[in-house]
Motif scaffolding. Structure first.
Motif, PDB file in Angstrom:
ATOM      1  N   ALA A 110      39.219  -4.477  -7.290  1.00  0.00           N
ATOM      2  CA  ALA A 110      37.791  -4.295  -6.971  1.00  0.00           C
ATOM      3  C   ALA A 110      37.645  -3.699  -5.585  1.00  0.00           C
ATOM      4  N   THR A 133      37.295  -1.460 -10.096  1.00  0.00           N
ATOM      5  CA  THR A 133      35.881  -1.723 -10.377  1.00  0.00           C
ATOM      6  C   THR A 133      35.115  -1.657  -9.062  1.00  0.00           C
ATOM      7  N   ARG A 141      30.340  -4.049 -14.227  1.00  0.00           N
ATOM      8  CA  ARG A 141      30.787  -3.161 -13.148  1.00  0.00           C
ATOM      9  C   ARG A 141      31.218  -1.814 -13.709  1.00  0.00           C
ATOM     10  N   THR A 153      32.029  -3.016  -6.759  1.00  0.00           N
ATOM     11  CA  THR A 153      31.154  -4.184  -6.609  1.00  0.00           C
ATOM     12  C   THR A 153      30.840  -4.394  -5.139  1.00  0.00           C
ATOM     13  N   ASN A 154      29.787  -5.129  -4.863  1.00  0.00           N
ATOM     14  CA  ASN A 154      29.405  -5.398  -3.477  1.00  0.00           C
ATOM     15  C   ASN A 154      30.190  -6.605  -2.969  1.00  0.00           C
ATOM     16  N   ARG A 155      31.096  -6.352  -2.023  1.00  0.00           N
ATOM     17  CA  ARG A 155      31.907  -7.415  -1.411  1.00  0.00           C
ATOM     18  C   ARG A 155      31.484  -7.617   0.043  1.00  0.00           C
ATOM     19  N   GLU A 175      29.737 -10.137 -14.116  1.00  0.00           N
ATOM     20  CA  GLU A 175      28.965  -9.000 -13.612  1.00  0.00           C
ATOM     21  C   GLU A 175      29.412  -7.730 -14.336  1.00  0.00           C
ATOM     22  N   SER A 177      34.375 -13.129 -11.895  1.00  0.00           N
ATOM     23  CA  SER A 177      35.030 -13.358 -10.601  1.00  0.00           C
ATOM     24  C   SER A 177      35.647 -14.753 -10.559  1.00  0.00           C
TER      25      SER A 177
END
Length: 460
Positions: free
Chosen positions: A34, A107, A88, A109-111, A86, A80
């Motif tokens: 991710a 993928t 993605r 995603t907002n981390r 989610e 997760s």
């Protein structure tokens, strides 16, 4: 491949995304890798969809942004470690580490809340990799310094761009912009300027179109008709507020379209032009004419385009009649010296990014002093002098235009600028010169959207 040993944290590069250095957390408990991404938007055709997104490669440095784009491989549900699911987007990209590289799926995603900008899951870990979970950074260290140096531009890959052409016309120029952009792998969307509307606020200024917020574009190419200049430049200002690169800015278009303002800009930069006079309502018409000189004179409506509303008055009497007629219509106009030695010819210089990329000589139709191609004039390639080239460049620079058609007259006292056109057509000049002008414009756009190095912060 040679065997590699990974600790729980490593430095890697994702060169196809323009990320030459990024720290990853190696997590064999996660199946999928991710990448921290935001402003994620899909674009392109349904058959070959792409995804555009922004990455902050350094935790805590939101001012460092790398815009990426990649073909879309899949969209899947990912669960997760805390059990949340989610949807993605999935892309494939090249992972580079320890002098080796291989393709991996990632993928998006907002981390934002996590220190590591990327998680490397077991799918990305080939058989030649052994994991030492108690150690870190077993592979060579990279450095975030690359994002503060010119290397960030040099290493930036060629990527698919999403470009908006602001135009209401399906003409040669608009079609060429779409065709050439798509041949280069970009997505080019034609937007009718008058159907844009704007949400103006301090937090998130937006441009809307047909009931939806317009996506984030890498570049905007304005081709705004003279009749909608005020509204068209307001739309461009909105894109400028968002931070989108606009080939021509709103201020330059506004100034070049107002003939009086344009002549004042040229005069302020001491750029040669025919002697010009303007007045709202002088009591004596001859005063206005006297400022310019003797007949023949040019009387020009301020709103004129493509040679319409431009009159050659051969005698003083004719000039007085035309001026009185325009004033009777309450029309704004200016009076200009007629450069006889130009003999119905002018030079159109096409300037892109501070270079004259093409020049043609336009000759008026028989008996017409105006050389506009729209009015039956003809064009052929021409070699211009250094003085003419410099004049054209100075004129485009005076308005801050990245793309401009600068019209020059050859006079006995040197080149005179007739007009600076912020939406020059491509058909006449491409056919006359045989040059790929639109391709040169895309060269500039591709160079301009590359990431810029960001200054380091001083240690507090």
């Amino acid at each position: 491949m040679d065997n590699l040993a990974f600790g729980w944290e490593e430095w890697v590069a994702l060169p196809d995304l323009g990320l030459p250095a990024i720290k990853v957390k190696v997590d064999t408990g996660a199946r999928t890798s991710a990448l921290h991404a935001h402003d994620i938007e899909t674009f392109g055709s349904a058959a070959k969809p792409k995804v555009r997104f922004n990455v902050h490669p350094i935790a805590g440095r939101d001012d460092i942004v790398i815009t990426c784009s990649a073909p879309l491989v899949d969209r899947r549900e990912v669960t997760s470690s805390n059990g949340e699911s989610e949807q993605r987007y999935v892309i494939e990209t090249k992972l580079e580490v320890g002098g080796q590289s291989w393709p991996i799926e990632v993928t998006l995603t907002n981390r934002a809340g996590l220190t590591s900008r990327m998680l490397l899951g077991r799918q990305a870990l080939n058989d030649h990799i052994t994991i030492s979970a108690t150690e870190r950074r077993l592979q060579p260290d990279l450095s975030y310094d690359v994002y503060h140096s010119a290397a960030v531009r040099k290493t930036a890959p060629k990527r698919a761009l999403r470009i908006a052409v602001l135009s209401r016309e399906d003409n040669y120029s608009t079609r060429r912009l779409v065709q050439t952009g798509e041949e280069r792998g970009h997505t080019v969307e034609v937007i009718d300027t008058t159907r844009c509307y704007m949400a103006i606020n301090a937090m998130a200024p937006e441009v809307h179109y047909d009931g939806k917020r317009l996506p984030r574009y890498d570049a905007v190419i304005p081709r705004i008709g003279a009749s909608i200049t005020p509204y068209g430049t307001a739309v461009i200002r909105q894109f400028e507020t968002i931070g989108t690169y606009c080939v021509n800015g709103s201020a330059g278009i506004t100034a070049s379209r107002d003939k009086l303002h344009a002549h004042q800009v040229l005069a302020s930069k001491k750029i040669g032009m025919p002697t010009t006079a303007f007045a709202a309502s002088p009591k004596d018409t001859s005063n206005l004419m006297g400022l310019v000189g003797t007949a023949p004179l040019i009387v020009k409506l301020l709103e004129s385009t493509q040679g319409k509303g431009v009159v050659l008055a051969e005698t003083k009497k004719a000039a007085e009649s035309v001026i009185d007629a325009f004033r009777g219509l309450k029309a704004n106009f200016l009076v200009q010296d007629f450069v006889k030695e130009a003999a119905g010819e002018d030079i159109r210089c096409l300037v892109i990014a501070g270079k004259v990329v093409a020049a043609m000589k336009r000759t008026g139709a028989d008996g017409d002093f105006r050389s506009n191609l729209h009015r039956g004039g003809s064009a052929k390639v021409v070699r211009i002098s250094k003085e003419e080239r410099d004049t054209a460049l100075r004129a485009a620079r005076a308005f801050g235009l990245g793309k401009a058609g600068v019209d020059l007259l050859r006079s006995e006292s040197g080149p005179k600028v007739l007009e600076v056109n912020s939406s020059p057509g491509f058909e006449g000049i491409e056919k006359a010169t045989g040059k790929d002008i639109v391709g040169k414009l895309y060269d500039e756009i591709e160079a301009r959207v590359k990431p810029q190095p960001v200054r380091k912060r001083k240690a507090s």
